[in-house]
Design a protein around this motif. Structure first.
Motif, short mmCIF file in Angstrom:
data_model
loop_
_atom_site.label_atom_id
_atom_site.label_comp_id
_atom_site.label_asym_id
_atom_site.label_seq_id
_atom_site.Cartn_x
_atom_site.Cartn_y
_atom_site.Cartn_z
N GLY A 1 0.82 -1.20 0.00
CA GLY A 1 0.00 0.00 0.00
C GLY A 1 0.86 1.26 0.00
N VAL A 2 0.29 2.34 -0.51
CA VAL A 2 0.90 3.67 -0.43
C VAL A 2 -0.20 4.62 0.05
N GLY A 3 0.15 5.45 1.02
CA GLY A 3 -0.83 6.37 1.58
C GLY A 3 -0.62 7.80 1.13
N CYS A 4 -0.72 8.72 2.05
CA CYS A 4 -0.74 10.16 1.70
C CYS A 4 0.63 10.75 1.41
N MET A 5 1.69 10.02 1.75
CA MET A 5 3.05 10.57 1.59
C MET A 5 3.90 9.62 0.76
N VAL A 6 4.82 10.18 -0.03
CA VAL A 6 5.79 9.36 -0.75
C VAL A 6 7.22 9.77 -0.46
N ASP A 7 7.40 10.80 0.39
CA ASP A 7 8.75 11.27 0.69
C ASP A 7 8.71 12.24 1.86
N SER A 8 9.88 12.46 2.45
CA SER A 8 10.07 13.51 3.47
C SER A 8 11.56 13.74 3.57
N CYS A 9 11.97 14.69 4.42
CA CYS A 9 13.41 15.05 4.43
C CYS A 9 14.28 13.95 5.00
N HIS B 1 15.63 13.66 7.85
CA HIS B 1 16.67 13.99 8.83
C HIS B 1 16.19 14.93 9.94
N CYS B 2 14.98 15.44 9.86
CA CYS B 2 14.50 16.33 10.94
C CYS B 2 14.05 15.47 12.14
N ALA B 3 13.73 16.16 13.24
CA ALA B 3 13.34 15.45 14.47
C ALA B 3 12.08 14.61 14.24
N SER B 4 11.10 15.15 13.51
CA SER B 4 9.86 14.40 13.30
C SER B 4 10.12 13.16 12.44
N CYS B 5 10.89 13.30 11.38
CA CYS B 5 11.22 12.13 10.55
C CYS B 5 11.96 11.09 11.39
N ALA B 6 12.90 11.56 12.23
CA ALA B 6 13.68 10.63 13.05
C ALA B 6 12.77 9.85 14.01
N GLU B 7 11.67 10.48 14.41
CA GLU B 7 10.73 9.81 15.32
C GLU B 7 9.69 8.99 14.57
N GLY B 8 9.80 8.91 13.25
CA GLY B 8 8.81 8.16 12.49
C GLY B 8 7.51 8.91 12.32
N LEU B 9 7.56 10.22 12.45
CA LEU B 9 6.35 11.03 12.26
C LEU B 9 6.55 11.91 11.04
N GLU B 10 6.75 11.23 9.89
CA GLU B 10 7.10 11.93 8.64
C GLU B 10 6.02 12.91 8.21
N GLN B 11 4.79 12.71 8.66
CA GLN B 11 3.72 13.64 8.27
C GLN B 11 3.95 15.03 8.83
N TYR B 12 4.76 15.13 9.88
CA TYR B 12 5.07 16.44 10.48
C TYR B 12 6.48 16.90 10.10
N CYS B 13 7.05 16.32 9.05
CA CYS B 13 8.40 16.67 8.58
C CYS B 13 8.58 18.19 8.58
N GLU B 14 9.68 18.64 9.16
CA GLU B 14 9.93 20.09 9.29
C GLU B 14 10.09 20.77 7.93
N GLU B 15 10.56 19.99 6.94
CA GLU B 15 10.70 20.56 5.60
C GLU B 15 9.41 20.39 4.79
N GLY B 16 8.45 19.71 5.36
CA GLY B 16 7.20 19.43 4.66
C GLY B 16 7.26 18.06 4.01
N MET B 17 6.29 17.21 4.33
CA MET B 17 6.23 15.90 3.67
C MET B 17 5.92 16.11 2.19
N VAL B 18 6.26 15.11 1.39
CA VAL B 18 5.89 15.14 -0.03
C VAL B 18 4.60 14.33 -0.18
N GLY B 19 3.52 15.02 -0.53
CA GLY B 19 2.24 14.34 -0.70
C GLY B 19 2.29 13.42 -1.92
N THR B 20 1.43 12.42 -1.89
CA THR B 20 1.41 11.43 -2.97
C THR B 20 0.96 12.05 -4.29
#
Lengths: 350, 350
Positions: B86-94, B96-115
């Motif tokens: 499956g693929v959901g709402c995101m296909v990418d993120s930075c 390396h930010c704190a949110s990505c490191a915590e597995g919360l890519e939807q809150y990526c500081e650089e902005g998640m990449v929407g699908t």
């Protein structure tokens, strides 16, 4: 029955005048206190002027009380005659609901009994507050005040202090946290002192540039003029927690957007008319929360008083005689006080 | 370069039409997926019709994607050809930010990449979503879907499922909790199923009495018609958590007042115009919070899919061919769907 001297408002528009009434004799679990000082809270004004509805006249406000124990009931073992003690916003609660059991009597399911203008569980009448020379309170609701603290300047800790301490502790503010405080008044100045002493980096937000120096002296690490859009933008996503002490309606989004992911802004002032509705987007995009908090429980009030004794924290005050209470209210309305009026209760006998 | 078939909207007012474009060849960390099914989310409609601004036309929506792996990059070890994914709402993120490191890519500081309709970090163009036959995605953003689940009915788990799962987990909903769900649509019906399976007592709030039976079948323990003032009053201070899935502006206080002390109401829908401002009193008097939550991270999406496989949970769906997408949008606007449209992507070849 104990004859008590006080000042009361007899109608929403009347000036305060001397008033006599009787307090109950101490029950076995009661403590009788000779009141030395009483802080002046904005709630006193709202109640005395009937602005919240439900005021029973004559009303004797005052819930930032410091005094000395003058008698103790047979089973009241916490205190002895001569002890320096305090009484805050509550004098009773049901003592059996979940909130009371957890020491959060302010959220009592049956409703806490306010120190003034509340149905009195003992007399069936209404409670009278600290603009008086004596008060009789169940020892559960009496706090120990350290002799290390200036008793007059400690009085505002009983409301302004605990109202800011409780949310700072509940949301675990401490070293490494960046904390915003919105508004520099009676609550805001205590929030700065307490958050600073808890080890947080404190950012004070105010609309008044002339409060900058004071805020830094009180312990703020930074001061931001909230009308400065550039300074606000520079703090986007930078704060872990915001304690918002401003009761006047204002734009909450300007502050919500300063919170990091999972940040919380807690309101401790209730505006008479609603704030503009906050943008849901600002909550969703960073999983932020907007919360509220009401004074604090008895156990955490004691914790706060002990912390203040340890860290030498008291309120900044201006002392007044009770005869100047109406004038003090007018000055409060103009924010013309740094930062809390405290009544010297000896003036009752003048 | 991979020739891809799709349906696109070419302007805010145009009907969907066939559209061809090329996907990138899989990089070493990519997975190429043959899309079997794609759910239809209200966000697709908002974007296709330009209602949120910022739509780049032609736009290919779709972020509830289930398909089978058809190729894997040299270093992509998570999946093999033939796997159901499956693929959901995101296909990418930075990454390396704190949110990505915590597995919360939807809150990526650089902005998640929407699908879809997001700047594509690989091509420099814009991302195209699941109303297509093939997608190429970094394996970090690809989820494993159990063969135990109906793949069509599993598709909406990738957005409606995780958007409700993430807040239920973040606020630790489980046995002994009384949870309110506001609104019975695509999100609401998943919230009922998930909260029920997590062991909570679920109370569904709806304005439509004719949804009562459905809600009970889906797993609600109680259904309250939110226009019934008496039924609402009877639930005051009774809920630990409320998941509010309604995006239309409505009275939040009616629900906030149902929360116990320290209760949280989390909004997962953003209204186009603001809700009426919530009463601060309702927050302060019980230390309640109003929060927001955005979809969910990749790790918790996998957790949710595994939980659904274990508990046999999928969405209630109505299958459509891609040629009926405009009609489906019109029916969504009338809430005429139980409870999610899913596109059978084989219809692209019809």
């Amino acid at each position: 029955m104990i004859n008590t001297l006080a000042y009361a408002a007899t109608s929403p528009t009347a000036a305060f005048t001397p008033f006599s009434f009787v307090r109950r004799d101490p029950t076995p679990s009661d403590v009788q206190i000779e009141i030395l000082f009483c802080g002046v809270c904005h709630s006193d004004l709202h109640t005395a002027r009937g602005e919240w509805g439900g005021t029973v006249f004559p009303v004797v406000p005052g819930h930032e009380i410091v005094g000395r124990v003058s008698a103790v009931g047979a089973r009241a073992g916490k205190f002895k005659v001569g002890d320096l003690v305090g009484v805050g916003c509550m004098v009773d609660s049901c003592q059996h609901c979940a909130s009371c059991a957890e020491g959060l009597e302010q959220y009592c399911e049956e409703g806490m009994v306010g120190t003034y203008n509340s149905p009195d569980r003992h007399t069936g009448g209404v409670t009278y507050g600290g603009y008086s020379n004596i008060i009789v309170v169940d020892e559960k609701f009496v706090l120990r005040v350290s002799e290390k603290l200036d008793p007059a300047a400690a009085a505002p800790l009983l409301c302004a202090g605990i109202t800011t301490w409780s949310p700072l502790r509940h949301w675990r503010v401490g070293p490494g946290h960046r904390v915003g405080v919105v508004g520099l008044g009676g609550l805001g100045h205590m929030a700065i002192k307490l958050a600073h002493a808890l080890g947080a980096h404190v950012v004070l937000f105010t609309t008044s540039p002339d409060k900058r120096d004071d805020a830094l002296k009180l312990g703020a690490d930074e001061v931001v003029i909230s009308k400065d859009a550039e300074a606000m933008r520079a703090r986007t996503n930078s704060l872990d927690f915001i304690l918002n002490t401003v009761a006047a309606p204002h734009n909450l989004d300007a502050f919500l957007s300063l919170l990091k992911r999972d940040g919380v802004m807690t309101l401790v002032g209730a505006p008479a008319t609603p704030h503009p509705s906050p943008a849901v987007f600002n909550l969703i995009m960073k999983r932020r929360s907007l919360a509220g908090s009401l004074i604090g429980g008895i156990a955490e009030t004691q914790e706060m008083l002990d912390f203040c004794a340890e860290h030498g924290i008291v309120s900044e005050i201006e002392m007044i005689p009770i005869q100047k209470i109406d004038e003090a209210y007018e000055r409060m309305l103009k924010s013309d006080v740094k930062y809390r009026f405290v009544i010297d209760m000896q003036s009752l006998h003048a």
